[in-house]
Design a protein around this motif. Sequence first.
Motif, mmCIF file in Angstrom:
data_model
loop_
_atom_site.group_PDB
_atom_site.id
_atom_site.type_symbol
_atom_site.label_atom_id
_atom_site.label_comp_id
_atom_site.label_asym_id
_atom_site.label_seq_id
_atom_site.Cartn_x
_atom_site.Cartn_y
_atom_site.Cartn_z
ATOM 1 N N PHE A 365 18.361 45.873 40.856
ATOM 2 C CA PHE A 365 18.639 44.599 41.531
ATOM 3 C C PHE A 365 17.366 43.952 42.096
ATOM 4 C CE2 PHE A 365 22.884 46.203 41.265
ATOM 5 C CZ PHE A 365 23.705 45.082 41.259
ATOM 6 N N GLY A 366 16.259 44.684 42.010
ATOM 7 C CA GLY A 366 15.001 44.111 42.484
ATOM 8 C C GLY A 366 14.854 44.052 43.994
ATOM 9 N N PHE A 367 15.274 45.117 44.682
ATOM 10 C CA PHE A 367 14.968 45.141 46.117
ATOM 11 C C PHE A 367 14.166 46.386 46.472
ATOM 12 C CE2 PHE A 367 19.317 47.042 46.039
ATOM 13 C CZ PHE A 367 19.051 48.270 46.619
ATOM 14 N N HIS A 368 13.342 46.235 47.519
ATOM 15 C CA HIS A 368 12.610 47.364 48.067
ATOM 16 C C HIS A 368 13.451 47.976 49.190
ATOM 17 C CE1 HIS A 368 9.236 49.852 49.175
ATOM 18 N NE2 HIS A 368 9.265 49.410 50.419
ATOM 19 N N ILE A 385 15.047 45.699 52.231
ATOM 20 C CA ILE A 385 14.076 44.728 52.741
ATOM 21 C C ILE A 385 14.212 43.412 51.971
ATOM 22 C CG2 ILE A 385 11.610 44.349 53.157
ATOM 23 C CD1 ILE A 385 12.857 46.833 54.585
ATOM 24 N N LYS A 386 14.322 42.318 52.713
ATOM 25 C CA LYS A 386 14.397 41.015 52.028
ATOM 26 C C LYS A 386 13.026 40.649 51.459
ATOM 27 C CE LYS A 386 16.074 36.261 52.491
ATOM 28 N NZ LYS A 386 14.912 35.392 52.392
ATOM 29 N N GLY A 387 11.990 40.844 52.275
ATOM 30 C CA GLY A 387 10.638 40.526 51.825
ATOM 31 C C GLY A 387 10.590 39.103 51.306
ATOM 32 N N GLU A 392 19.045 32.722 47.941
ATOM 33 C CA GLU A 392 20.170 32.720 47.005
ATOM 34 C C GLU A 392 20.506 34.145 46.567
ATOM 35 O OE1 GLU A 392 22.340 30.806 45.707
ATOM 36 O OE2 GLU A 392 22.947 32.042 43.994
ATOM 37 N N LYS A 393 19.478 34.865 46.131
ATOM 38 C CA LYS A 393 19.674 36.225 45.657
ATOM 39 C C LYS A 393 20.109 37.138 46.818
ATOM 40 C CE LYS A 393 17.579 39.766 42.809
ATOM 41 N NZ LYS A 393 16.475 40.250 41.994
ATOM 42 N N TRP A 394 19.399 36.995 47.951
ATOM 43 C CA TRP A 394 19.679 37.830 49.133
ATOM 44 C C TRP A 394 21.134 37.668 49.583
ATOM 45 C CZ3 TRP A 394 17.681 41.793 51.660
ATOM 46 C CH2 TRP A 394 18.048 42.051 52.987
ATOM 47 N N ASN A 395 21.586 36.408 49.627
ATOM 48 C CA ASN A 395 22.916 36.143 50.161
ATOM 49 C C ASN A 395 24.033 36.436 49.164
ATOM 50 O OD1 ASN A 395 21.986 35.334 52.683
ATOM 51 N ND2 ASN A 395 21.547 33.272 51.919
ATOM 52 N N ASN A 396 23.770 36.289 47.891
ATOM 53 C CA ASN A 396 24.876 36.350 46.922
ATOM 54 C C ASN A 396 24.870 37.562 45.998
ATOM 55 O OD1 ASN A 396 25.787 33.946 48.010
ATOM 56 N ND2 ASN A 396 24.496 32.736 46.628
ATOM 57 N N GLU A 397 23.703 38.081 45.696
ATOM 58 C CA GLU A 397 23.669 39.169 44.707
ATOM 59 C C GLU A 397 23.665 40.556 45.339
ATOM 60 O OE1 GLU A 397 20.798 38.689 41.562
ATOM 61 O OE2 GLU A 397 21.179 36.512 41.544
ATOM 62 N N LEU A 398 23.244 40.590 46.615
ATOM 63 C CA LEU A 398 23.056 41.900 47.226
ATOM 64 C C LEU A 398 24.373 42.653 47.398
ATOM 65 C CD1 LEU A 398 20.432 43.206 47.947
ATOM 66 C CD2 LEU A 398 20.904 42.741 50.349
ATOM 67 N N THR A 399 25.447 41.900 47.647
ATOM 68 C CA THR A 399 26.737 42.549 47.855
ATOM 69 C C THR A 399 27.111 43.427 46.664
ATOM 70 O OG1 THR A 399 27.393 40.657 49.160
ATOM 71 C CG2 THR A 399 29.152 42.119 48.455
ATOM 72 N N ALA A 401 25.104 44.930 44.665
ATOM 73 C CA ALA A 401 24.260 46.130 44.707
ATOM 74 C C ALA A 401 24.803 47.127 45.717
ATOM 75 C CB ALA A 401 22.824 45.743 45.052
ATOM 76 N N MET A 402 25.200 46.604 46.886
ATOM 77 C CA MET A 402 25.750 47.480 47.930
ATOM 78 C C MET A 402 27.046 48.135 47.457
ATOM 79 S SD MET A 402 23.636 47.582 50.314
ATOM 80 C CE MET A 402 22.487 47.424 48.968
ATOM 81 N N ARG A 403 27.865 47.355 46.773
ATOM 82 C CA ARG A 403 29.130 47.921 46.279
ATOM 83 C C ARG A 403 28.844 49.055 45.293
ATOM 84 N NH1 ARG A 403 33.672 45.513 47.994
ATOM 85 N NH2 ARG A 403 34.845 46.803 46.544
ATOM 86 N N GLU A 404 27.842 48.851 44.447
ATOM 87 C CA GLU A 404 27.510 49.915 43.502
ATOM 88 C C GLU A 404 27.007 51.148 44.244
ATOM 89 O OE1 GLU A 404 25.102 48.819 40.141
ATOM 90 O OE2 GLU A 404 24.684 50.930 39.641
ATOM 91 N N LEU A 405 26.140 50.918 45.233
ATOM 92 C CA LEU A 405 25.591 52.038 45.997
ATOM 93 C C LEU A 405 26.694 52.797 46.739
ATOM 94 C CD1 LEU A 405 23.230 53.674 47.136
ATOM 95 C CD2 LEU A 405 23.033 51.979 48.966
ATOM 96 N N PHE A 406 27.552 52.073 47.436
ATOM 97 C CA PHE A 406 28.626 52.728 48.189
ATOM 98 C C PHE A 406 29.590 53.465 47.248
ATOM 99 C CE2 PHE A 406 28.064 49.506 51.856
ATOM 100 C CZ PHE A 406 27.206 50.363 52.520
ATOM 101 N N GLY A 407 29.775 52.906 46.058
ATOM 102 C CA GLY A 407 30.591 53.591 45.059
ATOM 103 C C GLY A 407 30.005 54.964 44.732
#
Lengths: 461, 461
Positions: A365-368, A385-387, A392-399, A401-407
């Motif tokens: 997902f391209g986050f540090h 880290i938003k860095g 747009e990406k921070w607000n809409n795509e990160l969820t 990534a989090m869902r995949e991680l929590f899964g």
Amino acid sequence: MDLNKHTLFFTDLIGNRCLSNEVDCKEYDHDETEDLHFLPQFVLKPETVNEISLIMAYCHEHAIPVTPAGARTGLSGGALAIKGGVLLSMERFNKILQIDEKNHQVITEPGVITQVLQDAVKEKGLFYPPDPASKGSCFIGGNISENSGGPKAVKYGVTKDYVLNLELVLPTGEIIWTGANVLKNATGYNLTQLIVGSEGTLAVVTKIVLKLIPHPTHDLLMLVPFYDAQKACEAVAAIFQAGITPSGLEFMERDALTWTQAFTNDFSLHVADNHAAHLLIEVDGFDPDQLMLDCEKIMGVLEKFETDEILFAETAAQKQGLWSLRRKVGEAVKSQSIYKEEDTVVPRFALPDLLFHVKRIGKEFGFHSVCYGHAGDGNLHINIIKGDMDDEKWNNELTAAMRELFGEVVKLGGTISGEHGIGLVQKPYMDIAFPEVSLNLMRQIKTVFDPKGILNPGKIF
Amino acid sequence: MDLNKHTLFFTDLIGNRCLSNEVDCKEYDHDETEDLHFLPQFVLKPETVNEISLIMAYCHEHAIPVTPAGARTGLSGGALAIKGGVLLSMERFNKILQIDEKNHQVITEPGVITQVLQDAVKEKGLFYPPDPASKGSCFIGGNISENSGGPKAVKYGVTKDYVLNLELVLPTGEIIWTGANVLKNATGYNLTQLIVGSEGTLAVVTKIVLKLIPHPTHDLLMLVPFYDAQKACEAVAAIFQAGITPSGLEFMERDALTWTQAFTNDFSLHVADNHAAHLLIEVDGFDPDQLMLDCEKIMGVLEKFETDEILFAETAAQKQGLWSLRRKVGEAVKSQSIYKEEDTVVPRFALPDLLFHVKRIGKEFGFHSVCYGHAGDGNLHINIIKGDMDDEKWNNELTAAMRELFGEVVKLGGTISGEHGIGLVQKPYMDIAFPEVSLNLMRQIKTVFDPKGILNPGKIF
């Protein structure tokens, strides 16, 4: 909302301990969660359980949202008045009522700072172990709301393991005690444990009875540099398998340590270029010889992993310095960038897998990320880290990534919060941790306590 | 009740694991509580969670009472099918599913005998501490229902402190897990802890994940005769105040010991005429030298009290003999007379006051009592002996005595059950422990889980 009428009632009840103008309330519009702000209409600072009872009965009658708040050091948004209404600040409930040395118990109000409580009982040779990184500012009442852990949990357990009895004000204004001041209790449903970790959504805690234990007299602390973060995680389970239960076993990725050094401007610790991660390992007890033996055993385990030279803290000041570094990682990350903090927890042996997935998903997902936390408990704090990521990406795509991680976390036998709670910011992910049937049970329990849904509304579910 | 139709359904589902004739069901009409008998219409012995799910869904649809039962060793009547219907025996759920050495956890079915579980994990160097006196026959699932304690609770905590996660079948037939296999959890309400101690009234437990700890390698055991039972109780708190946490601290009144000697026909222990009570004190750990120091400290404390010569158990056989004596007190009392067992618990330091009130009330109401129990926890088992008391008095006047006693217990900061649960026989006293507001919360929680009230009906409330 009939603000004038309500102002009159609250002011009549508690005088100038009712704040209602925007400037005064502004101070109470945030906790330590990301950069979130929600302005309450009223900030009330009751001083007695009776005042809280009258406030709750009134708010229940008029369906006014009430958000209880402690020191507002929380990291999941639990103390944010997201529906406006009343912010019920517990800051005046700041007295330790009784240190009961005869029974190894303490009775306290919820607005006492955790470290103040710890220090007071330590003077009597007693120990209250759970202390989150914010122990110097957080309230014991907040710790109960979130079932806080902290570095000692690995040996001594979390907040819930020390709570014997609670005085509550229910959302309808009634005052009850949940149990009795005893070490074992098989009398009806465990309301005490239902309240611990309920994030101020079921009742307002007004008195707390905690179990205490004898304070250990000695401890030893070592910092172990690893060339490979995965290997550091693997070493964690190996230490326990050797029969050792450290009183602290913390993991810090390279960035966690170096960012904190930069933040505190304290570079006394040398971090070599090839140090990928560190473990901070503490043992404590009553017999210094035994602790030396424990350390030798730990070093025997560590020999099977590639580590750089182990640093033993030799003085109290050096110990405090290392712990302070660890405790300040959160603040250091916060000072660097907008970020999101996840509070994942897995069975200890799955820690290397968890770290692997964090980094894999970060790449995709391209986050540090900066990872650290209570490795001995399998509890990894993951700072995303938003860095310079665009909004747009921070607000809409990160969820996603989090869902995949929590899964992945749940697949590993873990869950989405170990000690920070769900509050506002983890709410969208509760369906990953629980099926609808379980969530419905929880929602109905909420309704039992709070039929109009006025207490800390909009949290957890 | 349409018995033929139900028999058909159950037999179709589980074949001859459905018992429905009176002779077969008779065996399941009692637990170990006084001399109480209630005949179920059906005894069902499911083997899979799916079977239980189908049974519960059917019983929910047809409003058939279901009483879950483990080994039926309980002392508060929790496993009695007082409303008839189905007795759901968990005896086929007798497999330890996984001893997870890597994470110090065990996953087990509920029908495993507690001691079998303890022995199995001990082989891996791991320790599951809570073990009621009935450990050789009770089921781990029953321990979870009652939040059992046992002698080790004083150092290691009770059942609730080891339960990480539970698989449940809800009264409506749905299957859920309560949490995750982790040491800390701040994800929603603590359903796990709500189920522990709920006496089979909220859900049927079908899988259990327990935390384990390294097994201590050494222990020392001593038996201390006192000339005065009050003084023995006072010595208990003094030991803890000296900074020692014994792994067992049991109190036995003179009669408890001598009746057990008579019951077991084992008089190898000399009990002098002037011995009023004994303390059985165990310390455990990993370092024998440290344990010797602990014992010396304890003996230093005991010097302040008048004791006869202290007996140190020198061999494993002698230790086992002393523990066996202690474990058999309950059976011994039962063999002597009709009796009622109360399971009071108070803050440890209030133990002498509790004993005083037991004897005072006994004198006033004219009953003899035999007291023993987990003094280190403030948990006193009070056996009220019927002896030659006439039935009229036994059946009608004793309740008033119990109400007075429980009133004193609550005034001392204690409660009416430490580890046996409320079940059927303590139900009339719940109003002493809790006000109506609290009982109403509990009743509504019951309704959330079990809207038709079919699961273990008539218990607790």
